[in-house]
Design an enzyme around this catalytic site. Structure first.
Site, PDB file in Angstrom:
ATOM      1  NE  ARG A  63       7.981  -8.647   3.913  1.00 40.29           N
ATOM      2  CZ  ARG A  63       8.850  -7.833   3.300  1.00 40.29           C
ATOM      3  NH1 ARG A  63      10.129  -8.117   3.282  1.00 40.29           N
ATOM      4  NH2 ARG A  63       8.418  -6.743   2.697  1.00 40.29           N
ATOM      5  CB  SER A  92      14.828  -7.137   2.530  1.00 36.25           C
ATOM      6  OG  SER A  92      13.748  -6.251   2.753  1.00 36.25           O
ATOM      7  CE  LYS A 146       2.320  -3.380  -5.311  1.00 40.59           C
ATOM      8  NZ  LYS A 146       3.681  -3.793  -5.653  1.00 40.59           N
ATOM      9  CD  GLU A 192       6.832  -5.717  -5.917  1.00 37.57           C
ATOM     10  OE1 GLU A 192       6.821  -5.694  -4.668  1.00 37.57           O
ATOM     11  OE2 GLU A 192       5.816  -5.942  -6.599  1.00 37.57           O
ATOM     12  N   GLY A 193       9.514  -2.326  -3.725  1.00 40.99           N
ATOM     13  CA  GLY A 193      10.558  -1.608  -3.006  1.00 40.99           C
ATOM     14  C   GLY A 193      10.071  -0.457  -2.157  1.00 40.99           C
TER      15      GLY A 193
END
Length: 493
Positions: A119, A142, A327, A391-392
């Site tokens: 994504r 997600s 990143k 991430e997240g």
């Protein structure tokens, strides 16, 4: 409320609550508790996107898929790009260590059995009126399932209530000139179908390979293993995929935590077949966990991840894909001439580069250009964001925290400095825990891409649907994923 009176908002609110309950826009009320609540959503599409710009970023999904695959097949670039970060960041080092062990093991080819649900996230840059990439998510991307439901819901709401289109423009949408058929302004793709089709195709590829070497193989034993967190609240977004995979393709999906995999699964050292305690063979490992250091509480979780990576199963994602989504690699790709090393099409390279925000490596703070941008960031922190290898959501540093890190961190090599994308603020109606508020919001557009390959043989490469995440503009943090985040859809104009 702008453009809508209280009664109209109440009518839409009741419609959204009913639709959410009936169609799976739900999540656990709290970790460890029984009960479901609706996911935070916007009553109406929260992000205005010019149709031309939307189609441009949709067109980037397939080149991004191919780019990730090419990068993942180049261990030298991955190691070199992440070497400095690995010295400073233990999590990156651990991921690289597993990657190295797989490539140095008896079956290095299993590292390239790749399935991706990527994504790419964008924000509208107000200054340039263009969509700039925030990041490319290659692990645990997600809301693919619930994005499909969101688009269907907003299409229904826009088509059902005539007062939203009266007068030929959306007063509730800042007065943008909109067509009478409002539902046509919400883009829709069956992202659920695209994802489960990729799973089913991967299982079929796995079964074909197993049949060729084992006459006793039973294809019904091949399953998709979803790797989950033990305190997951967002279960319905995951369960929709499990249900649809069986409904559409008669393929089973099994949920396990990394700890359960370590305790129960067995990897056959001779052929790399990963079997669960039930005897089922893992044809696809689908990680909805493993992207954060918090997912690896003990060595058991790291052992489980190594087991997954060494198996013959297709990985969604492989550890190489996870590293490519870091990143530091994002910053590397933005350097002059890098895209051309991995993609053959000059047009693809040109179009991808158009969506890149400005990015800077911080490996050598004394290098003149790096020193100059660090000093500028200290003086103008509102123009920048400092990103670690995480991430997240909720990890980026802004404003005073950014300045403090630039001044006090002894080693900045695990960070990148990025241009802060200043997005337009829009009034939106946000629904959370049954209560609706009108607020100034910022939004981020996500475009899904699905990809399947086996050691460089491309099997599936397609763009899928879109998702918008919306948050309160008053939040102190500039990132969309933190704070009051709601799911939404774009409205094209």
């Amino acid at each position: 409320m702008v453009g809508l009176d209280e009664e109209e908002v109440s009518v839409i609110r009741n419609e959204v609550l009913t639709y959410a309950a009936a169609n799976g826009l739900l999540m656990l009320a709290a970790s460890g508790e029984v009960g479901l609540v609706h996911v935070p959503v916007s009553l109406l599409p929260a992000m205005a996107v010019p149709r031309k710009l939307f189609e441009e970023v949709r067109g980037l999904a397939e080149p991004f898929n191919a780019l990730v695959e090419r990068l993942a097949g180049d261990p030298g670039v991955i190691r070199e790009t992440l070497a400095a970060a690995a010295k400073q960041d233990d999590f990156t080092k651990s991921l690289l260590d597993i990657y190295t062990r797989v490539l140095g093991g008896p079956r290095p080819d299993v590292a390239r059995k790749n399935l991706a649900v990527n994504r790419s996230d964008y924000m509208m840059d107000e200054a340039s009126q263009s969509l700039l990439q925030v990041e490319l998510n290659t692990i645990s991307s997600s809301f693919g399932a619930q994005s499909t439901v969101m688009a269907q819901m907003h299409k229904q709401v826009l088509g059902k209530f005539d007062f939203l289109s009266e007068g030929g423009s959306g007063g509730w949408f800042g007065g943008e000139a909109l067509p009478d058929c409002l539902e046509s302004c919400v883009p829709y793709e069956d992202t659920i179908g695209d994802i489960v089709q990729a799973f089913a195709t991967a299982v079929a590829e796995y079964s074909k390979s197993r049949d060729s070497v084992d006459a006793g193989f039973d294809s019904k034993s091949a399953v998709v293993l979803m790797v989950v967190q033990d305190d997951e609240r967002n279960i319905m977004d995951q369960q929709i995929l499990e249900q649809e995979l069986w409904k559409r393709h008669k393929v089973r999906m099994v949920r396990k935590t990394l700890k359960e995999i370590r305790d129960e699964a067995v990897l056959d050292g001779a052929d790399g077949i990963l079997r669960l305690a039930s005897g089922q063979e893992v044809a696809v490992s689908y990680l909805r966990a493993g992207y954060s250091p918090m997912d690896y509480k003990t060595d058991a979780e790291w052992d489980a991840r190594l087991t997954l990576e060494q198996s013959q199963a297709f990985k969604c994602p492989s550890i190489a894909y996870q590293l490519v989504g870091s990143k530091k690699v994002q910053q590397y790709l933005a350097e002059d001439g890098v895209l051309e090393k991995f993609l053959d099409s000059e047009e693809d390279c040109r179009n991808l580069r158009k969506c890149f925000a400005s990015l800077w490596a911080l490996d050598d703070p004394e290098e003149p250009q790096t020193k100059q941008v660090i000093e500028h960031a200290k003086m103008n922190p509102h123009l920048y964001v400092l990103k670690p290898q995480r991430e997240g959501g909720g990890n980026n540093l802004y404003d005073g925290d950014l300045v403090k890190a630039l001044e006090e961190e002894p080693d900045l090599s695990a960070y990148i400095l990025m241009q802060r994308i200043v997005a337009p603020i829009r009034k939106s109606f946000l629904l959370r825990n049954g209560e609706c508020v009108e607020a100034d919001t910022l939004s981020e557009l996500g475009i899904y891409g699905v990809y399947l390959s086996d050691n460089g043989r491309e099997i599936i490469n397609q763009c899928s649907g879109a998702l918008v995440r919306t948050k309160l503009a008053s939040s102190n943090e500039g990132g969309v994923t933190a704070g009051f985040a709601c799911l939404s859809t774009p409205l094209l104009h």
